[in-house]
Scaffold this motif. Structure first.
Motif, short mmCIF file in Angstrom:
data_model
loop_
_atom_site.label_atom_id
_atom_site.label_comp_id
_atom_site.label_asym_id
_atom_site.label_seq_id
_atom_site.Cartn_x
_atom_site.Cartn_y
_atom_site.Cartn_z
N VAL A 1 48.39 40.94 49.87
CA VAL A 1 48.27 40.48 48.28
C VAL A 1 47.62 41.62 47.66
O VAL A 1 46.28 42.19 48.39
N THR A 2 46.95 41.23 46.81
CA THR A 2 45.88 42.52 45.04
C THR A 2 44.48 41.46 45.49
O THR A 2 44.38 40.39 44.84
N LEU A 3 43.51 41.77 46.12
CA LEU A 3 42.33 41.12 46.20
C LEU A 3 41.65 41.33 44.01
O LEU A 3 41.37 42.56 44.01
N PRO A 4 41.30 40.57 43.11
CA PRO A 4 40.87 40.22 42.14
C PRO A 4 39.57 41.83 42.22
O PRO A 4 38.71 40.43 43.72
N PRO A 5 39.04 42.19 41.49
CA PRO A 5 37.65 42.74 41.33
C PRO A 5 36.98 42.14 41.57
O PRO A 5 36.85 40.59 40.70
N GLY A 6 35.75 41.83 42.31
CA GLY A 6 34.51 41.04 42.80
C GLY A 6 35.28 40.09 43.96
O GLY A 6 33.90 39.31 43.23
N ALA A 7 36.04 39.35 43.54
CA ALA A 7 36.35 38.30 44.63
C ALA A 7 36.26 38.22 46.16
O ALA A 7 36.11 39.68 47.06
N PRO A 8 35.72 37.40 46.56
CA PRO A 8 35.17 37.26 48.33
C PRO A 8 37.10 37.93 49.22
O PRO A 8 37.62 37.56 48.41
N ARG A 9 36.46 38.04 50.28
CA ARG A 9 37.74 38.30 50.98
C ARG A 9 37.53 37.14 51.39
O ARG A 9 37.60 37.11 52.29
N VAL A 10 39.27 36.79 51.79
CA VAL A 10 39.83 36.23 52.50
C VAL A 10 41.21 36.72 53.23
O VAL A 10 41.85 37.63 52.77
N LEU A 11 40.55 36.89 54.66
CA LEU A 11 42.26 37.11 55.92
C LEU A 11 42.14 36.17 56.68
O LEU A 11 41.71 35.26 57.63
N THR A 12 43.21 36.04 57.26
CA THR A 12 44.47 35.77 58.33
C THR A 12 44.98 36.30 58.98
O THR A 12 45.69 36.58 58.95
#
Length: 292
Positions: free
Chosen positions: A112-123
């Motif tokens: 998926v695309t990570l929005p600027p400044g959003a924390p990374r969520v990894l699964t």
């Protein structure tokens, strides 16, 4: 809502038989053991942690659940948020390292695309096979409680990561934990209950006792500590160790090194002793999502 509250509500929904009532860290599907774990930036890892180490930890935490079932590794699915190209490339290098070391093939996943400044969520979702799969609910009255390795290393490593200096071995235990796959494989056919230590030795032992409808007593003086880790109570509540916690007959000849911590008995709850005296339980036994 706490993690415990949320799980209680989930148990009222239609559950697959292989979910085992959501009382364990894994599910079974056909001949496979299935587990999934998510790491959230600034919850499970620091934004300043090297991306390759984050990749390693993401996979290792999932493989640790397979280790607690004595499973052989079949492979993983990865869900990944694309963001900074440099970060993504370094993450991929760490991913290649951990997959190679543990002979773990990639099956697929999603980006998926990570929005600027959003924390990374990894699964990651991991699959294992040929597992004896002792449940966390299988402890018996009179069983001894054991743990592999040393406890509190990762908690000390987190302090070092925040400070920016300290024992490199403890830092590595926080950033690149070792799933005890070989130990789990040897122990699983012999023990009555087993799980990994993820949220803290005390809270995970209490969970095993509760799932087994038993009480458990732990001697803090018996908690194995690495050099540089001196407070057994702090170590036993720190979490992220990914050692194997198991219940077995006290006369079992263990196939791997492990420390005997205490005993299961009829009743409910956790009791602690130190210097041969009962001591009060700490305010928090370990990490629980939803608590502030």
């Amino acid at each position: 809502m706490t993690e415990t509250d949320f799980l209680t509500h989930l148990r009222s929904l239609p559950l697959h038989p292989g979910a085992h009532g959501l009382t364990d860290d894994t599910a079974t599907l056909g001949g496979l053991v299935v587990t999934t774990d998510t790491l959230v930036e600034d919850v499970h890892f620091l934004a300043t942690d090297p991306p390759g180490d984050v990749a390693w930890k993401l996979v290792a935490t999932n493989l640790s659940d397979l280790a607690a079932k004595g499973a052989l590794v079949e492979g993983i699915l990865l869900n990944y948020p694309l963001g900074d190209t440099g970060y993504d490339r370094a993450f991929l290098a760490g991913l290649a390292d951990v997959l190679a070391v543990h002979d773990c093939p990639l099956i697929g996943g999603d980006t998926v695309t990570l929005p600027p400044g959003a924390p990374r969520v990894l699964t990651v979702t991991a699959f294992g096979r040929d597992a004896a799969a002792p449940p966390r609910s299988g402890a018996k009255a009179g069983d001894a409680l054991y743990v592999t390795g040393t406890i509190g290393d990762a908690g000390a490593g987190l302090v070092i990561a925040l400070a920016g200096h300290g024992d490199a071995r403890l830092l590595a235990r926080y950033r690149r934990p070792t799933p005890r796959l070989a130990e789990g494989r040897a122990l699983a056919p012999l023990v009555h209950a087993m799980m990994d230590v993820s949220d803290g030795l005390l809270i995970d032992a209490a969970r095993m006792a509760a799932a087994s409808d038993l009480a458990v007593a732990i001697d803090l003086d018996a908690v194995p500590l690495a050099p540089g880790v001196i407070d057994p109570l702090k170590a036993a509540t720190a979490g992220d160790d990914y050692e194997l916690l198991f219940a077995a007959a006290p006369d079992l000849a263990l196939p791997v090194p492990a420390a005997r911590l205490g005993t299961f008995s009829p009743g409910r709850g956790l009791t602690l002793t130190q210097d041969k005296r009962l001591i009060p339980l700490p305010d928090h036994l370990g990490y629980q999502h939803g608590l502030r």
